[in-house]
Design a protein around this motif. Sequence first.
Motif, short mmCIF file in Angstrom:
data_model
loop_
_atom_site.label_atom_id
_atom_site.label_comp_id
_atom_site.label_asym_id
_atom_site.label_seq_id
_atom_site.Cartn_x
_atom_site.Cartn_y
_atom_site.Cartn_z
N SER A 91 47.24 18.25 61.74
CA SER A 91 47.94 18.03 60.48
C SER A 91 48.13 19.30 59.69
CB SER A 91 47.17 17.03 59.63
OG SER A 91 45.85 17.49 59.50
N ARG B 120 34.76 16.44 53.48
CA ARG B 120 35.99 16.85 54.13
C ARG B 120 36.45 15.71 55.00
NH1 ARG B 120 35.41 22.65 53.70
NH2 ARG B 120 33.23 22.78 53.17
N ILE B 121 37.69 15.38 54.86
CA ILE B 121 38.21 14.28 55.67
C ILE B 121 38.43 14.81 57.06
CG2 ILE B 121 39.91 12.49 55.66
CD1 ILE B 121 39.76 12.76 52.79
N SER B 122 37.77 14.22 58.01
CA SER B 122 37.88 14.81 59.34
C SER B 122 39.21 14.47 60.00
CB SER B 122 36.73 14.36 60.22
OG SER B 122 36.71 12.96 60.29
N ARG B 123 39.74 13.28 59.77
CA ARG B 123 41.02 12.96 60.38
C ARG B 123 42.07 12.84 59.29
NH1 ARG B 123 39.49 11.36 65.65
NH2 ARG B 123 37.60 12.62 65.73
N ARG B 124 42.99 13.76 59.24
CA ARG B 124 44.09 13.59 58.31
C ARG B 124 45.28 13.12 59.11
NH1 ARG B 124 43.57 19.63 56.09
NH2 ARG B 124 41.54 19.49 55.15
N PRO B 125 46.11 12.26 58.54
CA PRO B 125 47.29 11.81 59.30
C PRO B 125 48.23 12.98 59.51
CG PRO B 125 47.38 11.04 57.04
CD PRO B 125 46.03 11.65 57.21
N ALA B 126 48.75 13.10 60.70
CA ALA B 126 49.60 14.25 61.04
C ALA B 126 51.04 13.79 61.18
CB ALA B 126 49.13 14.87 62.35
N ALA B 127 51.93 14.45 60.47
CA ALA B 127 53.35 14.14 60.60
C ALA B 127 54.01 15.26 61.39
CB ALA B 127 53.98 14.05 59.21
N GLU C 223 28.97 17.55 59.71
CA GLU C 223 29.24 18.23 58.44
C GLU C 223 29.34 19.74 58.62
OE1 GLU C 223 29.51 16.68 55.47
OE2 GLU C 223 29.92 18.59 54.52
N GLN D 124 28.12 29.71 52.71
CA GLN D 124 27.75 28.29 52.67
C GLN D 124 26.24 28.13 52.57
OE1 GLN D 124 29.54 27.37 56.34
NE2 GLN D 124 31.49 26.80 55.47
N GLN E 93 31.65 18.35 49.13
CA GLN E 93 31.90 18.82 50.47
C GLN E 93 32.46 17.72 51.36
OE1 GLN E 93 31.63 21.92 51.09
NE2 GLN E 93 30.63 22.46 49.20
N TYR F 236 39.99 23.47 63.06
CA TYR F 236 39.55 22.13 63.43
C TYR F 236 40.67 21.36 64.11
CZ TYR F 236 37.41 17.56 63.04
OH TYR F 236 36.88 16.34 63.32
N LEU G 292 25.54 27.76 59.90
CA LEU G 292 26.36 27.86 58.72
C LEU G 292 26.74 29.30 58.45
CD1 LEU G 292 24.46 25.46 56.37
CD2 LEU G 292 26.75 25.14 57.19
N ARG H 108 37.20 23.57 59.04
CA ARG H 108 38.28 22.96 58.25
C ARG H 108 38.91 24.00 57.35
NH1 ARG H 108 41.44 19.80 59.55
NH2 ARG H 108 41.20 17.56 59.48
N ARG I 274 32.58 24.71 58.87
CA ARG I 274 32.91 25.99 59.51
C ARG I 274 34.34 26.06 60.01
NH1 ARG I 274 29.08 29.28 61.66
NH2 ARG I 274 30.85 30.66 61.97
N LEU J 170 32.59 20.75 60.38
CA LEU J 170 33.71 20.65 59.47
C LEU J 170 33.68 21.80 58.47
CD1 LEU J 170 33.81 16.86 58.75
CD2 LEU J 170 35.55 18.20 59.85
N LEU K 40 30.13 28.42 67.35
CA LEU K 40 29.69 27.88 66.08
C LEU K 40 28.19 27.98 65.95
CD1 LEU K 40 31.81 24.72 65.55
CD2 LEU K 40 31.80 26.78 64.23
N GLY K 41 27.51 28.22 67.04
CA GLY K 41 26.09 28.46 66.92
C GLY K 41 25.20 27.37 67.47
N VAL K 42 25.75 26.45 68.28
CA VAL K 42 24.91 25.35 68.72
C VAL K 42 24.03 25.78 69.86
CG1 VAL K 42 25.00 22.93 69.26
CG2 VAL K 42 26.98 24.03 68.36
N PRO L 122 25.08 23.33 64.80
CA PRO L 122 25.66 24.66 64.72
C PRO L 122 25.17 25.40 63.47
CG PRO L 122 27.31 22.99 64.24
CD PRO L 122 26.05 22.27 64.54
#
Lengths: 394, 150, 367
Positions: C251, A375-382, C195, A309, A373, C256, A305, C202, C200, C198, C122-124, A303
């Motif tokens: 969360s 970024r944690i892709s999976r954060r625990p969700a409450a 990456e 960025q 950069q 995302y 940017l 998060r 774009r 994320l 997203l541009g893919v 994708p």
Amino acid sequence: MDFGGLHRLFTDFLPAGWEWIAFAVAGFLLSFAVINVMIGLTAVYTWFERRALGRFQTRLGPNRWGPFGLFQPLADVLKLITKEDVIPAVADKIAFTLAPIVLLVPGFLVVAVLPVGAESFLGELNVGILFVIGVTGVSTLAIFMGAWGSRNKYAMFGALRAVAMLISYEVPMALALTGVVITAGSLALLDIVTEQAVPFALVQPLGFIIFVTAALAEMNRTPFDLVEGESELAGGYITEFSGMKFGIFQLAEFMAPIVMSALATVLFLAGTKGWAPVPGLVWFALKAFLVLFFLLWVRATWPRLRIDQVMAFAWKGLLPLALLNMFMVALQVQLLQDPTTGELTSGDLWRMAAFNWPLAIGSIVVAANVLGQRRISRRPAAPSPLANMTAEGD
Amino acid sequence: MTRALDGEEVARRINEAHPGAASEWEGGDVWVEPEALPAVAAFLKETPDLDFAFLVSISAVDYVEYFELVYHLLSMRLNRNVTIKTRCYGRDEPSVPSVVGVWRGAELQEREVWDLMGVKFEGHPNMKRILLWEDFPGHPLRKDFLRSAH
Amino acid sequence: MTIQTEPITINLGPQHPSTHGVFRIRVTFDGEVVIDVEPVFGYLHRGTEKLAEERTYTQIVTLTDRLDYTSSMTNNLAYVRTVEKLGSIPVPERAMYMRVIASELQRIASHLVSTGFFLQELGVFVTLLMYCFRERERVLDLFEMLCGARVTVSYMRPGGVFQDAPEDFWPALDTFVRDMPGYIDDLEGLISDNEIVLARTRDIGVLTPELAIDSSASGPVLRGSSVQWDLRKAASYEVYDRVAFDVPIGSSGDSYDRYIVRIQEMRQSISIIQQCIDQIEPGPVRTEGPFFVRPPAGDAYSSVEAPRGELGFYIVSDGGISPYRCKIRSPSYINLTSLKDLVVGWKLADLVVIFGSVDVNMGEVDR
């Protein structure tokens, strides 16, 4: 057969005092050859790109015109020629008309000095790299001319982003090239090819990676194609162009990868060197094709940017890496070169490679983490206490 | 399982807090006087054991003598729902106070009711047509809106 | 010396590659930062609610197909459940299982569409869109076996579904259920840890839980903000109380999270379909009734968990063969209430991504 040779050939036929005719004829033939070859290659490349993208996307790509859709570029050109060339009434006519041409010409100029075969079309140019960097900068101007001439808000958005991005990526590209120049000891493109006993992509992997990334940005290709992001600006600076002007923009856009691949091959992949009996031109084409396919692969997969960025990546990511690369290469050349002649043997080049590969991997990993950069892709969700699906309603 | 609150119970509680606001009840529905609507809405949202914080839907029905507005409310924390209705008499310029201050979700729904049914909401920040264009004549969902072809 | 700047207002749409149909937004920018949005819609308004007042109850099923045209099965389901509630029409058990299977298949197809277009924005280019649509083709083939139509299905009727599944439906469904988890793994492998994706999405377009509930958001938009509310569990209908499934939540309420919630819901749907295949018994699929359905006078509201949120119908009947009033509570329309809060402060590129993550469908917004 280069320009000098043609000129001499014609001069021999003419009486004294008429050499300018030979000059003109030789020049015309040379331009004719370069322009037609490049346009032909670009047309074939458009076909290849569309079919390859189709295969990446589990579909066929053009397959109606000719076997495997080979006449598709011809159909495209015919369509564009017959379309009405609309010039907006409020447009700045000079800028509007010249913009496509200004975008197209630098590609031909760069190809004219690349050493395909024993010599380049234009003969030995002893400041080849400098010429190439200067000429590729002109495309930035063309994009801005196109947008300004259109008097269109969308186009201005695209153009402003484009100019910022292109200027930012010139710097790492040029710095990556200085590594090549230092190792080869000359600015001339032909010398750079001859000096590559070991391809510079192996000797300076960091420089190669930086050059390819910066080249992706210079060509406005994914992941840096926000300039003409169809899903955002519906065209960007190209919005107001139609007919053959649009056709020339497309031509320039598809020619850029070919030119950049050829350039990368000359500078980093040892140009026309290869094993006999296959002629050097075939090796050149093969290597350029590999780089071209990689650029296409990236386009199909990643994708894009956002502009801030992109800028952050250029200034905080590529620039320090490029500086590091330049200093390291300079240090290595200074230590390893023969004190009297300044030459590097292929053994020296292999030693440089052995040092540069861990350097490249290490510095990229460090830069990726330090730029923060992660970024944690999976954060625990409450679950929020505001809703309770299992409450019994009492 | 979502439980529908009993109309009589809810009406009693509303009348305790705002006497006279709930005028009738039947099954799970409570009819509320239009002027008391914002106060009743705030009461239903803020009372902890009612906690109707989620506005599910605002509907408008054209019973020729009056317009009836139906508010379906939901409490996600307690998993209960209730239906509040209010009647608005008169066909020229009918209007009802807006509940946008209580539930932001009412914003687009009240604009749609104005657009298609012609009931204005006082206090709405942006009372304009939303689905049809500004100069459209009439309000299509009304029973007396003539259609072009029969 | 301060530079004088001026905000500019541009118009995105109604024809624009990334506005999910005919949707127009007037956006005011200060440089590249969005400072105001004003959505303008109604380009697809067809007067469905008015038309419904002149159709019989069975004919309205075809109108409901065309509301959210990427999830016709759940539109049908919401409508026929309301008619059944109004008229106290019983539904045989096999019909309930068929309805649940059809709804969950439709959920998978709809989420594939929204994920595909989200990634395309997203541009893919269209690579991932094509992969998603390739899998959606398999779901549409299953629908064609069930009822003869791929998109506007009209499969359900008040009292059940209109016909039973043919013999070759069940093996095809088994193949689909077997292959789909692997496919979703592929898709996640390509996208979820990328990456650039994320970077774009998060922390872009964060919707807090309080604002989500106050703005009447529902569906993945609500669940992405960590509010665990799903009508299939909170107010179980059909046979959802006999199957076990999780309700995924995000969360932090950013774009995302909304994307990930949809991917995980697809996995849960496959599990539900598998359990239904194991539990279904032979039997009738439709309660026979009079030709014209005439519910007694009164009103009823009933809703289902459509892929985009809570889809509800409020039907007022006067005892005749057509409803007196048929009001559609469409999730995409109401989810747009919080668009301004989501978008203001971000850049143009983010506007497109946020709008794609909210996933509206203009057929539903405009009705």
